[in-house]
Each structure stands twice: as structure tokens, then as C-alpha cells.
Design a protein around this motif. Structure first.
Motif, PDB file in Angstrom:
ATOM      1  N   ILE A 117       0.847  -1.204   0.000  1.00 47.91           N
ATOM      2  CA  ILE A 117       0.000   0.000   0.000  1.00 47.91           C
ATOM      3  C   ILE A 117       0.876   1.245   0.000  1.00 47.91           C
ATOM      4  O   ILE A 117       0.660   2.177  -0.781  1.00 47.91           O
ATOM      5  CB  ILE A 117      -0.946  -0.005   1.221  1.00 47.91           C
ATOM      6  CG1 ILE A 117      -1.850  -1.239   1.190  1.00 47.91           C
ATOM      7  CG2 ILE A 117      -1.790   1.272   1.250  1.00 47.91           C
ATOM      8  CD1 ILE A 117      -2.656  -1.447   2.469  1.00 47.91           C
ATOM      9  N   ASN A 120       2.662   1.821  -3.334  1.00 48.64           N
ATOM     10  CA  ASN A 120       1.752   2.315  -4.366  1.00 48.64           C
ATOM     11  C   ASN A 120       1.416   3.790  -4.139  1.00 48.64           C
ATOM     12  O   ASN A 120       1.413   4.592  -5.080  1.00 48.64           O
ATOM     13  CB  ASN A 120       0.471   1.477  -4.381  1.00 48.64           C
ATOM     14  CG  ASN A 120      -0.372   1.744  -5.609  1.00 48.64           C
ATOM     15  OD1 ASN A 120       0.050   1.485  -6.736  1.00 48.64           O
ATOM     16  ND2 ASN A 120      -1.551   2.300  -5.408  1.00 48.64           N
ATOM     17  N   GLN A 121       1.157   4.162  -2.881  1.00 51.85           N
ATOM     18  CA  GLN A 121       0.819   5.557  -2.582  1.00 51.85           C
ATOM     19  C   GLN A 121       1.999   6.485  -2.864  1.00 51.85           C
ATOM     20  O   GLN A 121       1.826   7.583  -3.394  1.00 51.85           O
ATOM     21  CB  GLN A 121       0.374   5.683  -1.122  1.00 51.85           C
ATOM     22  CG  GLN A 121      -1.004   5.083  -0.881  1.00 51.85           C
ATOM     23  CD  GLN A 121      -1.328   4.958   0.590  1.00 51.85           C
ATOM     24  OE1 GLN A 121      -0.450   4.768   1.421  1.00 51.85           O
ATOM     25  NE2 GLN A 121      -2.604   5.056   0.917  1.00 51.85           N
ATOM     26  N   ARG A 122       3.203   6.023  -2.515  1.00 53.66           N
ATOM     27  CA  ARG A 122       4.393   6.850  -2.740  1.00 53.66           C
ATOM     28  C   ARG A 122       4.652   7.021  -4.240  1.00 53.66           C
ATOM     29  O   ARG A 122       4.915   8.134  -4.717  1.00 53.66           O
ATOM     30  CB  ARG A 122       5.610   6.220  -2.059  1.00 53.66           C
ATOM     31  CG  ARG A 122       6.864   7.095  -2.106  1.00 53.66           C
ATOM     32  CD  ARG A 122       8.010   6.469  -1.352  1.00 53.66           C
ATOM     33  NE  ARG A 122       7.744   6.393   0.075  1.00 53.66           N
ATOM     34  CZ  ARG A 122       7.508   5.261   0.745  1.00 53.66           C
ATOM     35  NH1 ARG A 122       7.508   4.098   0.112  1.00 53.66           N
ATOM     36  NH2 ARG A 122       7.262   5.282   2.038  1.00 53.66           N
ATOM     37  N   GLY A 125       1.949   9.249  -5.668  1.00 55.62           N
ATOM     38  CA  GLY A 125       2.142  10.627  -5.227  1.00 55.62           C
ATOM     39  C   GLY A 125       3.283  11.325  -5.944  1.00 55.62           C
ATOM     40  O   GLY A 125       3.174  12.495  -6.332  1.00 55.62           O
ATOM     41  N   TYR A 272      -7.761   5.547   5.814  1.00 54.86           N
ATOM     42  CA  TYR A 272      -6.611   5.892   4.974  1.00 54.86           C
ATOM     43  C   TYR A 272      -6.037   4.634   4.339  1.00 54.86           C
ATOM     44  O   TYR A 272      -5.751   3.650   5.027  1.00 54.86           O
ATOM     45  CB  TYR A 272      -5.531   6.594   5.816  1.00 54.86           C
ATOM     46  CG  TYR A 272      -4.231   6.814   5.079  1.00 54.86           C
ATOM     47  CD1 TYR A 272      -4.130   7.781   4.084  1.00 54.86           C
ATOM     48  CD2 TYR A 272      -3.109   6.029   5.348  1.00 54.86           C
ATOM     49  CE1 TYR A 272      -2.942   7.971   3.395  1.00 54.86           C
ATOM     50  CE2 TYR A 272      -1.920   6.219   4.665  1.00 54.86           C
ATOM     51  CZ  TYR A 272      -1.846   7.186   3.689  1.00 54.86           C
ATOM     52  OH  TYR A 272      -0.669   7.365   3.001  1.00 54.86           O
ATOM     53  N   GLY A 273      -5.868   4.664   3.036  1.00 53.90           N
ATOM     54  CA  GLY A 273      -5.240   3.547   2.340  1.00 53.90           C
ATOM     55  C   GLY A 273      -5.969   2.228   2.526  1.00 53.90           C
ATOM     56  O   GLY A 273      -5.340   1.177   2.621  1.00 53.90           O
ATOM     57  N   MET A 307       6.000   8.726   4.578  1.00 56.40           N
ATOM     58  CA  MET A 307       5.810   8.745   3.125  1.00 56.40           C
ATOM     59  C   MET A 307       6.935   9.522   2.446  1.00 56.40           C
ATOM     60  O   MET A 307       7.497   9.084   1.447  1.00 56.40           O
ATOM     61  CB  MET A 307       4.451   9.372   2.798  1.00 56.40           C
ATOM     62  CG  MET A 307       4.065   9.353   1.338  1.00 56.40           C
ATOM     63  SD  MET A 307       3.794   7.701   0.682  1.00 56.40           S
ATOM     64  CE  MET A 307       2.453   7.101   1.713  1.00 56.40           C
ATOM     65  N   THR A 377       1.868  13.964  -0.226  1.00 56.71           N
ATOM     66  CA  THR A 377       0.602  13.560   0.373  1.00 56.71           C
ATOM     67  C   THR A 377      -0.048  14.735   1.086  1.00 56.71           C
ATOM     68  O   THR A 377       0.600  15.744   1.385  1.00 56.71           O
ATOM     69  CB  THR A 377       0.816  12.380   1.348  1.00 56.71           C
ATOM     70  OG1 THR A 377      -0.441  11.775   1.645  1.00 56.71           O
ATOM     71  CG2 THR A 377       1.488  12.822   2.645  1.00 56.71           C
TER      72      THR A 377
END
Length: 409
Positions: A117, A120-122, A125, A272-273, A307, A377
Motif C-alpha cells: 500500500i 503504491n501511494q508513494r 504521489g 486511509y489507504g 511517506m 501527500t
């Protein structure tokens, strides 16, 4: 008493006319889960009726998303969405408007390896950094609305059968966004005027610091020189008004990146996430988060804070009275779009350029030199309560009450 179809029609009209405020000849980009197609089709119809040149719909599917997290190789989560990033930047530069329909299941990614997770978010972003800069400088119009998916409704109303839970969540959403009123557009224009009056009052004060005190919270936030209190009604680069969040009850500004000291405790769970973070506490020294604990979702909170460098700092401070309509509904929506408008909140991550005088036209380096935080983020968390007291402190040390017992003084 309006029928469901009338309220849904009003909602779509608000999304197009108040939220994105689609103009003749403009492109509208709609992002939504496939579950929301009924609302999306109405939005597309309203957008073309408003004169849109083209409506681009990007559908996702939560079941497909979960399959990827369960079955794809680890390297899949390090692939940047390069094509989407290029396209969205190009569309923003062409004055497209962006509308996101939020319907996420708060537990969608429960049990997934948090490393996947976070990666993927990093990656997402970092790839979307330029688009986010445009968004936070109001280069183009952008907005978010909600659609009650069965999974989300079941989480909010776990004691009700599926159809009843969805119907009850629809009613709560319609009421929160004023779609249950005969003339919701006029109601929104009046509401934005009320929020602007409160922003104007705070801008006239030019406070140097804010001091937040409540059970589990004793936090001082210094504000940058030239800070601007705003509300969700804004103007894009062409001077066209839009409303970034539907609903909205907040007035907000940016903190000085290095000017946050003390500790703060959350008062609502944070979705979140695809996971829940709850009952958490953050400790700050000179703006930086130096310690944190969470009774639920400690690993998820750790990955949010780590992050990037900017996610160790705050980018937003927002004031919402306890006696606001969404708070008084006594519904925990488990969606930041709603819960942040029921409670004072702070945001981990990037600051909005428009919260600083002249900020919309400043470079990233200029914004940083003025104490504005930058990050890939921006995540709001709720910390308001009926016990919250907020004091405004002027540069000469004078103290004035802003909130007493959770409401405007």
C-alpha cells in the motif's frame, strides 16, 4: 418533500454547477468507482447541458483493486502511473475541470501487506506531484462528491440490512450537501457567503499563533506571515469560482512548517489507504512529528508519516464548530470528505499555495522559504471535540478566544 430522484438530480446539479462549475466549451474529467455509475451518468448529462465540450469518465472497480493487491507481484506497486500523470497535467493546463466521486470501502485493503500500500501511494504521489501542485494553487477547478456504495454503507450502519443501510446513507449525504432542499444551488451560495464572512473575520485578526487545548491535546501552531484563511469556495486561474468539497463546513489556513509544538489526539477514526487508523496521538517539536502512537492502525500511521520528508509536518489547520450540521447528525461517516466537516482538523503533508498571499504564483522554492510545507501527500485527520478551546495569539502576545467548548467564541 422531495423524492429520491429529485434529490439525486439536485445532487448531480450541485456537483456540476457549484462544485466543478463547468463552463461552456470546457472538458470535465470524472473519476469514480463503477458502483457510482447511476450518479455519474446524471453528472455527465448535467455537464453537457451546462455546455461541456467533452466529459471524460475514468471508472475504477474496488474488486479489481483488491485483486491486484492480493495477486500482483511486488514490483507492480513500484510502477508510476506515468501516462495518467502526463494526461492530467496536460488537461489541467487546458483548463479542464476535475470531479472525483468518492465511494470507498474503509476496509478495502484490510489484511494487505502495508508495504504494498505504501509503495503504491508513494509511487502515485511522486508521479502526480505536478498535478497536485496545480490543484493546490487552484490552477484549475476540482471537486469531490460521494456515492454510498454497499460496503461503505454497511460499515457506517452495521446494524441495518444492506438496502436499508444504503438508503440511510443516501439520506445523510443528501442532507449534508443540501440536495434535499427545493433550491440547493441558492442554499449553497448563501452557505459559501457565510463561510467567507468567517474567513474574513479571521483574516482581519492576523493571528501569530493558535493554541488548541482539549482532552489529549495541547498544541500551539504558529501561522506564516501573510497567511490567508480560506473556505472551500475558490477561484481557478481563469477567475471561475468552484467549490473543492461538497459538503464543506470549514475555514482553513496553512501552518508555519516549523512552528508546531505540543501534542494532539484524534477524535474520530481516519480511513486511509483502505485501512482504519484510530485513537492516535502525535507529538510535535518545531513542526516535526517526533512521536506517535495509535491504538488501531499503528503500522498504517507509521507509513503515512514516513511517506516522505514533508509527511513529518503539517500542511493545513481547519476550524469547524461542533454545532455544524454534519457533526449534529451524530453519524461517523468513515470518510474524510464528511468527517473533516464535522470536526476541527489538521492535515499531514502539503500546504495549499492559495493559503498564502501571492502563493498561487510562487515557485515551490518561494513557498518553502515562506514556511509552507511540501509533500506528495495531504491527509486530514480529525481532532475537534465539544471540549476543544482555541485561543488566537497576536504578535504582541494578546490572547483572544476563538473557540470555547467546541464552538465559535
Amino acid at each position: 418533500m422531495l423524492t429520491f430522484d429529485q434529490k439525486l438530480n439536485n445532487y448531480a446539479e450541485l456537483a456540476v454547477k457549484i462544485g466543478a462549475n463547468v463552463q461552456p466549451g470546457q472538458t470535465l474529467v470524472v473519476s469514480a468507482d463503477i458502483e457510482a455509475r447511476e450518479l455519474v451518468r446524471l453528472i455527465v448529462k448535467k455537464a453537457y447541458e451546462a455546455g461541456a465540450n467533452f466529459v471524460r469518465v475514468n471508472y475504477t472497480d474496488e474488486a479489481v483493486t483488491r485483486l491486484r493487491y492480493d495477486l500482483a507481484p511486488d514490483e507492480s506497486f513500484l510502477l508510476p502511473p506515468a501516462a495518467q500523470a502526463r494526461e492530467w497535467v496536460e488537461l489541467a493546463e487546458q483548463n479542464a475541470a476535475f470531479l472525483t466521486v468518492i465511494s470507498s470501502n474503509p476496509d478495502l485493503l484490510k489484511g494487505v501487506n502495508p508495504e504494498r500500500i505504501a509503495n503504491n501511494q508513494r509511487t502515485f504521489g511522486q508521479a502526480m506531484a505536478k498535478y497536485r501542485q496545480y490543484q493546490q494553487a487552484d490552477k484549475m477547478s476540482w471537486t469531490g462528491v460521494a456515492f454510498p456504495s454497499p460496503d461503505w454503507a454497511a460499515k457506517v450502519f452495521p446494524d441495518l440490512p444492506g438496502d436499508e443501510a444504503v438508503a440511510k446513507l443516501w439520506d445523510a449525504i443528501f442532507h449534508a450537501v443540501r440536495a434535499d432542499q427545493e433550491d440547493p444551488v441558492a442554499a449553497w451560495q448563501k452557505h459559501i457567503d457565510t463561510l467567507q464572512t468567517k474567513s474574513d473575520e479571521l483574516n482581519g485578526k492576523k493571528y501569530h499563533k493558535l493554541h488548541f487545548v482539549a482532552p489529549g491535546t495541547d498544541l500551539t501552531i504558529e501561522l506564516p506571515e501573510g497567511h490567508i484563511w480560506a473556505q472551500a469556495g475558490s477561484e481557478n486561474e481563469q477567475g471561475t469560482p468552484f467549490v473543492a468539497n461538497i459538503p464543506t463546513e470549514e475555514v482553513f489556513t496553512a501552518p508555519l512548517k516549523t512552528g508546531v509544538n505540543g501534542y494532539v489526539s484524534s477524535t474520530k477514526p481516519l480511513s486511509y489507504g483502505g485501512n482504519i487508523i484510530d485513537r492516535f496521538k502525535l507529538t510535535f517539536e518545531n513542526g516535526r512529528i517526533v512521536d506517535f502512537t495509535a491504538e488501531e492502525g499503528q503500522d498504517t500511521l507509521a507509513r503515512l508519516i514516513n511517506m516522505d520528508e514533508g509527511s513529518h509536518y503539517l500542511g493545513e489547520v481547519a476550524l469547524v464548530p461542533y454545532h455544524s450540521p454534519i457533526s449534529q447528525s451524530n453519524i461517523l461517516f468513515l470518510s474524510t470528505l464528511f468527517d473533516e466537516n464535522a470536526s476541527c482538523h489538521l492535515a499531514i503533508g502539503s500546504a495549499y499555495a492559495f493559503n498564502l498571499e501571492g502563493g498561487k504564483t510562487m515557485s515551490a522554492e518561494e513557498l518553502a522559504s515562506r514556511g509552507m510545507n511540501a509533500s506528495i501527500t495531504h491527509v486530514d485527520f480529525m481532532m475537534g471535540s465539544p471540549e476543544m478551546n482555541i485561543t488566537g495569539i497576536t504578535r504582541d502576545g494578546k490572547e483572544e478566544p476563538i473557540f470555547i467548548d467546541g464552538n465559535w467564541a
